[in-house]
Design an enzyme around this catalytic site. Structure first.
Site, PDB file in Angstrom:
ATOM      1  N   ASN A  97      -5.878 -11.055  -8.229  1.00  0.00           N
ATOM      2  CA  ASN A  97      -5.374  -9.608  -7.848  1.00  0.00           C
ATOM      3  C   ASN A  97      -3.983  -9.392  -8.380  1.00  0.00           C
ATOM      4  OD1 ASN A  97      -3.371  -9.201  -5.731  1.00  0.00           O
ATOM      5  ND2 ASN A  97      -4.159 -11.050  -5.118  1.00  0.00           N
ATOM      6  N   ALA A  98      -3.609  -8.164  -8.580  1.00  0.00           N
ATOM      7  CA  ALA A  98      -2.656  -7.483  -9.185  1.00  0.00           C
ATOM      8  C   ALA A  98      -2.205  -6.206  -8.298  1.00  0.00           C
ATOM      9  CB  ALA A  98      -2.270  -7.556 -10.460  1.00  0.00           C
ATOM     10  N   LYS A 129       8.147 -17.417   2.835  1.00  0.00           N
ATOM     11  CA  LYS A 129       6.614 -17.682   2.308  1.00  0.00           C
ATOM     12  C   LYS A 129       6.949 -17.965   0.708  1.00  0.00           C
ATOM     13  CE  LYS A 129       2.182 -15.847   1.337  1.00  0.00           C
ATOM     14  NZ  LYS A 129       1.276 -14.682   1.877  1.00  0.00           N
ATOM     15  N   CYS A 175       6.158 -13.050  -4.157  1.00  0.00           N
ATOM     16  CA  CYS A 175       4.938 -12.442  -4.652  1.00  0.00           C
ATOM     17  C   CYS A 175       4.914 -12.288  -6.297  1.00  0.00           C
ATOM     18  CB  CYS A 175       5.136 -10.767  -4.145  1.00  0.00           C
ATOM     19  SG  CYS A 175       3.679 -10.093  -4.928  1.00  0.00           S
ATOM     20  N   LYS A 190       0.654  -6.499   5.444  1.00  0.00           N
ATOM     21  CA  LYS A 190       0.810  -5.957   4.241  1.00  0.00           C
ATOM     22  C   LYS A 190       2.435  -6.066   3.966  1.00  0.00           C
ATOM     23  CE  LYS A 190       0.227  -5.055  -0.056  1.00  0.00           C
ATOM     24  NZ  LYS A 190      -0.291  -6.179  -1.264  1.00  0.00           N
TER      25      LYS A 190
HETATM   26  C1  LIG Z   1      -5.493  -8.766  -2.325  1.00  0.00           C
HETATM   27  C2  LIG Z   1      -4.358  -9.614  -1.841  1.00  0.00           C
HETATM   28  C3  LIG Z   1      -3.100  -8.997  -1.683  1.00  0.00           C
HETATM   29  C4  LIG Z   1      -1.900  -9.882  -1.141  1.00  0.00           C
HETATM   30  N1  LIG Z   1      -0.951  -9.286  -0.770  1.00  0.00           N
HETATM   31  C5  LIG Z   1       0.137 -10.037  -0.421  1.00  0.00           C
HETATM   32  C6  LIG Z   1       1.303  -9.453  -0.190  1.00  0.00           C
HETATM   33  O1  LIG Z   1       1.423  -8.124   0.138  1.00  0.00           O
HETATM   34  N2  LIG Z   1       2.386 -10.143   0.609  1.00  0.00           N
HETATM   35  C7  LIG Z   1       2.173 -11.550   0.621  1.00  0.00           C
HETATM   36  O2  LIG Z   1       3.148 -12.266   0.930  1.00  0.00           O
HETATM   37  N3  LIG Z   1       1.028 -12.224   0.219  1.00  0.00           N
HETATM   38  C8  LIG Z   1       0.186 -11.381  -0.406  1.00  0.00           C
HETATM   39  N4  LIG Z   1      -1.177 -12.046  -0.689  1.00  0.00           N
HETATM   40  C9  LIG Z   1      -1.341 -13.424  -0.641  1.00  0.00           C
HETATM   41  C10 LIG Z   1      -1.645 -13.926   0.505  1.00  0.00           C
HETATM   42  O3  LIG Z   1      -1.151 -13.701   1.710  1.00  0.00           O
HETATM   43  C11 LIG Z   1      -2.076 -15.421   0.703  1.00  0.00           C
HETATM   44  O4  LIG Z   1      -0.760 -16.285   0.523  1.00  0.00           O
HETATM   45  C12 LIG Z   1      -3.037 -15.932  -0.697  1.00  0.00           C
HETATM   46  O5  LIG Z   1      -3.925 -14.957  -0.751  1.00  0.00           O
HETATM   47  C13 LIG Z   1      -3.576 -17.259  -0.257  1.00  0.00           C
HETATM   48  O6  LIG Z   1      -4.465 -17.296   0.835  1.00  0.00           O
HETATM   49  P1  LIG Z   1      -6.323 -16.963   0.644  1.00  0.00           P
HETATM   50  O7  LIG Z   1      -6.751 -18.172  -0.502  1.00  0.00           O
HETATM   51  O8  LIG Z   1      -6.647 -17.539   1.977  1.00  0.00           O
HETATM   52  O9  LIG Z   1      -6.271 -15.782   0.285  1.00  0.00           O
HETATM   53  C14 LIG Z   1      -2.345 -11.255  -1.165  1.00  0.00           C
HETATM   54  C15 LIG Z   1      -3.550 -11.556  -1.306  1.00  0.00           C
HETATM   55  C16 LIG Z   1      -4.586 -10.899  -1.565  1.00  0.00           C
HETATM   56  C17 LIG Z   1      -5.742 -11.423  -2.154  1.00  0.00           C
END
Ligand SMILES: Cc1cc2nc3c(=O)[nH]c(=O)nc-3n(C[C@H](O)[C@H](O)[C@H](O)COP(=O)(O)O)c2cc1C
Ligand SMILES: Cc1cc2nc3c(=O)[nH]c(=O)nc-3n(C[C@H](O)[C@H](O)[C@H](O)COP(=O)(O)OP(=O)(O)OC[C@H]3O[C@@H](n4cnc5c(N)ncnc54)[C@H](O)[C@@H]3O)c2cc1C
Ligand SMILES: Cc1cc2nc3c(=O)[nH]c(=O)nc-3n(C[C@H](O)[C@H](O)[C@H](O)COP(=O)(O)OP(=O)(O)OC[C@H]3O[C@@H](n4cnc5c(N)ncnc54)[C@H](O)[C@@H]3O)c2cc1C
Ligand SMILES: Cc1cc2nc3c(=O)[nH]c(=O)nc-3n(C[C@H](O)[C@H](O)[C@H](O)COP(=O)(O)O)c2cc1C
Ligand code: FES
Ligand code: FES
Lengths: 318, 263, 318, 263
Positions: free
Chosen positions: A76-77, A172, A137, A52
């Site tokens: 999500n937020a 990223k 983010c 995270k």
């Molecule tokens: C609950 C949640 C929290 C996330 N927190 C972060 C974060 O702290 N830093 C970050 O770079 N991406 C964060 N992401 C984004 C994920 O790393 C990823 O880029 C995004 O969810 C797309 O992939 P997915 O569709 O497989 O979930 C978060 C995603 C979710 C669902």
């Protein structure tokens, strides 16, 4: 094309100078420190897990509600709730050596200096093989646009971090831009060793019963299968723009999904939301990629990278 | 696998699953996270209602798409459950007096708790309330356990007219109070017990993402220093001082004294 | 709050000087000329139907495949197949008077002059109450970015068209931008009578069996429920940026979905992909909006517009 | 409503629906567009296999999510069907000789066509081919109608070894040829019939969006001027000269002479 035995396929990949035992990474924010998932699944199936994102200061994050199921996705937020680097180093970092796979540290910040500071303190932690910069983010209220919306500010962050760390640096990127290519190029020119994309897509929902935004933060990030076509295109375009490795993510649930990203040009894939449905998704996807190479008579998963993308700019293994 | 499915009131369903491991291990206030076929990106969390033999049941309302799909799934359908998840209530010493206060579907954790309290020889009073009679479910099953159940509705269509809190005034204080239900009810119950210095445990609900403690999507504010909090230091920029706790992983049960309602 | 009888609720809305009998519009490209849907459904349930975008020249459109189901969505790359304005005026326009509801003509073009030319020839056709400018179609290969990616080129198109037509002009915006607000403002300043959004979200899929993009056009537009959170946010933000009416769309399947857009600030909603599943979706959504007003004790659906959006810039009915 | 469901070969399913109106009206090569619960944004088009009494059946492979869900739906499940959609084949005069050429699931339109041709006293030859025996379905049902069915497989695991086209060489030409199957087979069949000046009708398949003629997502190239084309004028910028036709609405059946394979 002969089918090769699975055991003879090289499953590994590289992010800068770091080798990962397979192509499948846990996406940041969806795996915590791996401790909780340890209850139900095997972290070691992952080639790496991304932590995270950590900030300089502790953060309480957003109010509630923070999540809402969406069609084929999740809004999500969270707002980067976290302990801050100080507390992280004291309490979490010592546990990193227990993680049964490689670790990618993720850094978020609100100024170039913050990014550089936090990244520098992450450099050299046990098991950590790369540092990812969450310049994208979408949930946190920054003054003006987020870093990743702009090639110059993306480059500024990457450059500042590269000057302070020895580990490979991953930028990223966000899909919430008119054109991702100049931003990917800016990250590459500034010295990024890899880019990862996509972070969540900006979205919101209205609570019609209470006539107000559902999320306390008003808007949030959409993740999960709903965003997969958006993510595949972003990887496809970035793979034509830069030569550094790409970590592709967004809505991956199966081996077939992951293969789309690899064929588009991803040298690794990350899985976020799908962990919430299927804690065993990593092994399933990693195995499927090896099978895909075997079926095509290739000796490594890496040989699949970019093979559907005629303008792939990275290095081809074959 | 789905073993039974019953519409217990319009829009309310009781669905049973064959799940020997969960049925054997479950404690009151724990829940299962259900993966369903279809384009759902996250699991559906539902509290465990009853557990007997190899079977657990859930008692739920058709809220949105996931609960609707479950309500209309056929007996025999294979279902992927993770559980039992979450912590549970504290059980007082033999002979103690406990009061259970439930609003609507807040009754769910109390079949297992009631059974456990009866087994532990705790004198248990149950107050079940809802806005109106149609939203009162579960009373018959609790009575079948041998529990004494008082009903009340805001509109007087069943039991006493008034809130579950009004009902609390009518009897001497208990040694422990358990609560589950809508937020407004829980806040009032909580504040009252804290003010009266009465031990009170609340099972909380929030919208879940991962159901596994990794996404930090399901937090509730708790007093800084509460053992269920994140333990992260106070954020300098924050004027309000509380911590967040993950309902899915650190809860769902909290001491009323640890919950912060004003955040 | 008293519940009002449905009959006493005013279901109408306005786009510039044109009044529509209800809030629900058929989105461009999903309803053709209404002739085909006539077989299975009642066009008159719609407050208006938007025609498939018409170009100056005839266009063959993209190769096949042109569509692919996606998670909770549809990817399409039709490529504006169409007869061109000449043939349209000769063969299709005469049938417009048979359409049992109001018609919005849609214009697509590859230069400012083309937009102006085609729009001018659409002005005054039977039943046509407004002209929508598809400045945002993501499927067609234009030199450089599409018009709607840029405030100036959006404004150029709107200004040129406004100079040639008397009907209200609607600028249809794309979500594929870093920030939709300056583009919405540019359209408003250039004289647009309304804006509509969102057009499809850019995406792609890889055919893993053949290791090539699934769509002949490589990338396409994602529509359907998957994009709804993206669309609601775009409407929410645009509604804070402009005072002209907004037509909201993207993934609407039910009355609840439509209500999200209205509460966010849409003075009308459009439905595209959902027609393919449910040919009766228009009546269902229109009725649900009236019910929503009734439940809240309002005398018109219009009174709901923007009521979840504290910074709504448009005119409130209440 | 689903009336039956049978796995006819590994991955191949036959599912029946009670659909009196469709069963009464359907002609060969028509299809239904199926709306399914779940997060699918568009309907699933499937050719109608048999129609008897109040029931129609479909015969399909588990391709992706929609077909998988249908294959695993319970009998009794309500299903929303639109149909019958699409045009149909031309039926020649009594006594004429017809040849049906099907590859794999291309057999689907030919139960209804075979039945119709038998009723019309058309001498009908059926050639059914596939890559391998496991992919050959439907022969038994066609034979049960009284049709003479020849089988062939590329690998010789069933019937003659070789393609359906090889089989065509073995007999004198027919008055009309009907084809349905994979694109490569259809192209070869089509070219051959056109070259031999033999009337030939092909049922085409493309990925569908709307299934109703409105989205233009399902087009195939046809000769400019073909009655099933869009009728739009030639685009100045286009060097190649053909028109597009919507398979869902203007097809699925085309005269081989109208199809353009090189576009
Ligand atoms: C609950 C949640 C929290 C996330 N927190 C972060 C974060 O702290 N830093 C970050 O770079 N991406 C964060 N992401 C984004 C994920 O790393 C990823 O880029 C995004 O969810 C797309 O992939 P997915 O569709 O497989 O979930 C978060 C995603 C979710 C669902
Ligand atoms: C630990 C735990 C235990 C639980 N136990 C139970 C239980 O025992 N019984 C029970 O009935 N429930 C229980 N719940 C609640 C249940 O999990 C949620 O209601 C869940 O969200 C229902 O999922 P769904 O897909 O059916 O509805 P969702 O689609 O998630 O919708 C949830 C609610 O939000 C509404 N909604 C969604 N989007 C909007 C919008 N844009 N505007 C307005 N409203 C909207 C829906 O109509 C519905 O009321 C529990 C929850 C938790 C966290
Ligand atoms: C008029 C008509 C009649 C038809 N009749 C029949 C019939 O009688 N029987 C029959 O079996 N079929 C029939 N079909 C075909 C059937 O409708 C399609 O195969 C349909 O797409 C299946 O839907 P699905 O959701 O199961 O698979 P989809 O998810 O639509 O996938 C379709 C195919 O594409 C593959 N796929 C999807 N995405 C990718 C990707 N990214 N990379 C590689 N592969 C991918 C899937 O694996 C699968 O093979 C018919 C089609 C039409 C148009
Ligand atoms: C098959 C298809 C064709 C479309 N063609 C057009 C078009 O010609 N012009 C246009 O402005 N929008 C076009 N659109 C976009 C829709 O009008 C609408 O903006 C989009 O589909 C989002 O709404 P939905 O999710 O309800 O479909 C098309 C959409 C689809 C699915
Ligand atoms: S739901 Fe993810 S941490 Fe609780
Ligand atoms: S599938 Fe839409 S026109 Fe044929």
């Amino acid at each position: 094309m002969t089918e090769l035995a699975r055991e003879r396929i090289d499953p590994t990949t590289r992010i800068g100078k770091s080798e990962l035992k397979n192509f499948v990474i846990a996406a940041s924010g969806c795996y915590n420190r791996g401790a909780e998932f340890g209850r139900v699944t095997d972290v070691s199936a992952y080639g790496a897990i991304t932590l995270k994102s950590v900030t300089l200061q502790p953060r309480l994050g957003n109010g509630m509600p923070r999540v809402l199921p969406a069609p084929a996705g999740l809004l999500n937020a969270i707002g980067l709730q976290g302990p801050g680097i100080e507390h992280f180093l004291a309490h979490d970092a010592p546990h990193l050596r227990e993680v049964q796979t490689a670790v990618i540290a993720s850094v978020a910040g609100f100024s170039v200096a913050e990014f550089a500071e936090v990244a520098a303190r992450m450099d050299g932690l046990p098991n950590v093989v790369a540092i990812e910069l969450d310049v994208s983010c979408p949930n946190v209220d920054r003054e003006g646009e987020c870093f990743a919306a702009n090639p110059e500010s993306t480059a500024d962050v990457v450059r500042a971090v590269k000057a302070r760390v020895r580990l490979p640096v991953i930028a990223k990127l966000t899909p919430n831009v008119t054109d991702v290519k100049p931003i990917a190029r800016a990250a590459e020119s500034a010295g990024a060793d890899a880019i990862s994309l996509i972070n969540a897509v900006r979205g919101m929902a209205i609570d019609v019963a209470r006539s107000q935004p559902w999320l306390a933060n008003v808007s949030g990030g959409l993740t999960g299968p709903a965003i997969r076509p958006i993510a595949v295109l972003a990887v496809w375009e970035a793979a034509q723009a830069v030569r550094i490795p790409i970590i592709g993510m967004g809505g991956i649930e199966t081996g077939r999904d992951a293969l789309e990203f690899v064929l588009a040009g991803a040298s690794a894939v990350a899985i976020g939301t799908a962990n919430f449905r299927n804690p065993d998704v990593a092994a399933l996807v990693a195995d499927a990629l090896v099978d895909a190479a075997a079926e095509r008579g290739l000796t490594s998963v890496r040989a699949l990278v970019g093979s559907a993308n005629p303008s792939f700019a990275g290095e081809r293994s074959h | 696998m789905i073993t039974r499915r019953e519409c217990v009131a319009p829009g309310f369903w009781c669905v049973g699953f064959r799940a020997p491991r969960i049925a054997g291990a479950v404690r009151a206030a724990q829940y299962v996270a259900i993966d369903q076929p279809g384009r759902f990106a996250v699991r559906l969390p539902l509290g465990i209602w009853t557990a007997e033999g190899d079977e657990i049941t859930v008692l739920f309302r058709e809220w949105g798409e996931r609960t609707a799909q479950l309500a209309h799934s056929d007996i025999g359908t294979a279902v992927d459950l993770i559980g039992p998840l979450g912590n549970d209530f504290t059980i007082p010493a033999r002979g103690a007096r406990a009061t259970i206060v439930a609003g609507g579907l807040g009754v769910v954790p109390f079949w297992l708790l009631g059974k456990r309290l009866l087994a532990a020889d705790v004198q248990t009073r149950v107050v079940l309330g809802a806005r109106t009679a149609a939203l009162l479910v579960g009373a018959a099953e609790l009575r079948a356990l041998g529990l004494n159940v008082e009903l009340c509705t805001d509109d007087g269509t069943a039991g006493t007219r008034g809130s579950v809190l009004d009902a609390l005034d009518s009897e001497p204080p208990a040694d422990i109070v358990y609560g589950c239900g809508p937020p407004n009810m829980l806040r009032a119950l909580s504040k009252r017990c804290v003010a009266a210095n009465m031990p009170c445990e609340i099972s909380m609900e929030e919208t879940f993402g991962c159901s596994m403690g990794t996404c930090w999507g399901c937090v509730v504010p708790v007093r800084r220093g509460a053992k269920q909090g994140s333990g992260y230091p106070k954020a300098h920029a924050e004027s309000r001082d509380f911590d967040y706790s993950r309902v899915c992983f650190d809860g769902t049960v909290y001491a009323a004294a640890d919950l912060v309602w004003s955040a």
